[in-house]
Design a protein around this motif. Structure first.
Motif, PDB file in Angstrom:
ATOM      1  N   CYS A 254      44.152  33.172  37.057  1.00  0.00           N
ATOM      2  CA  CYS A 254      44.840  34.188  36.460  1.00  0.00           C
ATOM      3  C   CYS A 254      45.265  33.784  35.318  1.00  0.00           C
ATOM      4  CB  CYS A 254      46.582  33.735  38.011  1.00  0.00           C
ATOM      5  SG  CYS A 254      47.313  34.988  37.414  1.00  0.00           S
TER       6      CYS A 254
ATOM      7  N   GLY B 162      48.442  35.046  33.864  1.00  0.00           N
ATOM      8  CA  GLY B 162      49.448  35.086  34.183  1.00  0.00           C
ATOM      9  C   GLY B 162      50.011  34.126  33.832  1.00  0.00           C
ATOM     10  N   CYS B 163      49.057  32.971  34.945  1.00  0.00           N
ATOM     11  CA  CYS B 163      49.893  31.659  35.573  1.00  0.00           C
ATOM     12  C   CYS B 163      48.696  30.650  36.214  1.00  0.00           C
ATOM     13  CB  CYS B 163      51.251  32.211  37.250  1.00  0.00           C
ATOM     14  SG  CYS B 163      49.632  32.305  38.770  1.00  0.00           S
TER      15      CYS B 163
ATOM     16  N   CYS C 231      46.755  37.428  39.325  1.00  0.00           N
ATOM     17  CA  CYS C 231      47.197  37.381  40.888  1.00  0.00           C
ATOM     18  C   CYS C 231      47.762  38.275  41.218  1.00  0.00           C
ATOM     19  CB  CYS C 231      47.181  35.998  41.344  1.00  0.00           C
ATOM     20  SG  CYS C 231      48.983  35.438  40.325  1.00  0.00           S
TER      21      CYS C 231
ATOM     22  N   CYS D 282      51.165  37.864  40.340  1.00  0.00           N
ATOM     23  CA  CYS D 282      52.273  37.808  38.881  1.00  0.00           C
ATOM     24  C   CYS D 282      51.746  39.292  38.563  1.00  0.00           C
ATOM     25  CB  CYS D 282      50.954  37.434  37.308  1.00  0.00           C
ATOM     26  SG  CYS D 282      50.637  35.476  37.625  1.00  0.00           S
TER      27      CYS D 282
END
Ligand SMILES: [Zn+2]
Length: 235
Positions: free
Chosen positions: A21, A23-24, A36, A39
């Motif tokens: 992901c 984002g994370c 994901c 996120c």
């Protein structure tokens, strides 16, 4: 390096390196793309639209005459949007622009005000920077939005005249001075009487978009709208 070479290397990287992901960093499950589900649900959407006044419009008050400004996301310094944009700009993850543009375009496509727009124009990179990065990180986002809205997209309507360094640490006067004639209109493109949507990635001070809008000033019949992936919220 040539553009095509950078593109091939990026494509190979995308195939070989397992991508989590953006984002994370979590492992992406089947059906998840770029972000994901967690996120995706946590991403700070501004929910701004082209009808109501918002905090993004207020950045430009008294500086440049525009019709409306909308930002898709809020940029927070440690979070999903920061990671996404960092990967898009500095880690060759050009497809993040498509992902965000597709999402943003889907949210905006039924907005009647946007039916008035004639041309979508990305904030350009200087030629040198474009060669170095291999792509303009704003292009795919802007193209996706234009496709959803069924509006003509013009990659080269604006030309960046100088290769400027990041300006966030300069004071307002120095930034203003540095931004004079920073962008020029490509005179092969007709813009008279047109409604133009200028698109950028992250807006902090608004100086870049202001300089772009100023490039259209010579054509006083042009109406300007702004759209960005993200804006830094003043606290
Ligand atoms: Zn995530």
């Amino acid at each position: 390096m040539n553009n095509w070479f950078v593109k091939i290397v990026n494509d190979i990287n995308r195939i070989l390196v397992p991508i989590g992901c953006f984002g994370c960093n979590a492992y992406l499950r089947k059906g998840e793309r770029t972000l994901c589900t967690v996120c995706r649900n946590q991403i700070p959407l501004t929910e701004q639209n082209f009808h109501k006044e918002n905090s993004f419009d207020r950045i430009f008050y008294g500086r440049v005459v525009i019709k409306k400004a909308v930002s898709f996301l809020f940029f927070t310094h440690n979070g999903i949007v920061k990671n996404l944009i960092h990967n898009l700009k500095y880690k060759n993850q050009e497809q993040i622009g498509d992902f965000l543009g597709d999402w943003c375009g889907t949210l905006l496509k039924n907005d009647p005000i946007l039916q008035k727009i004639d041309l979508v124009v990305p904030v350009p990179l200087h030629k040198k920077k474009l060669n170095k990065r291999g792509y303009n990180q704003v292009s795919n986002f802007a193209k996706q939005v234009a496709t959803h809205l069924n509006i003509k997209y013009e990659e080269n309507a604006l030309i960046k005249t100088r290769n400027t360094k990041t300006q966030t640490k300069k004071n307002r006067f120095l930034r203003w001075q540095n931004n004079q004639n920073l962008f020029q209109l490509n005179n092969e493109i007709t813009v008279q009487n047109k409604n133009i949507l200028i698109v950028d990635d992250v807006v902090t001070t608004g100086a870049t978009l202001e300089a772009c809008a100023n490039a259209f000033k010579t054509e006083n019949s042009v109406t300007i709208y702004f759209l960005t992936m993200a804006m830094v919220e003043k606290t």
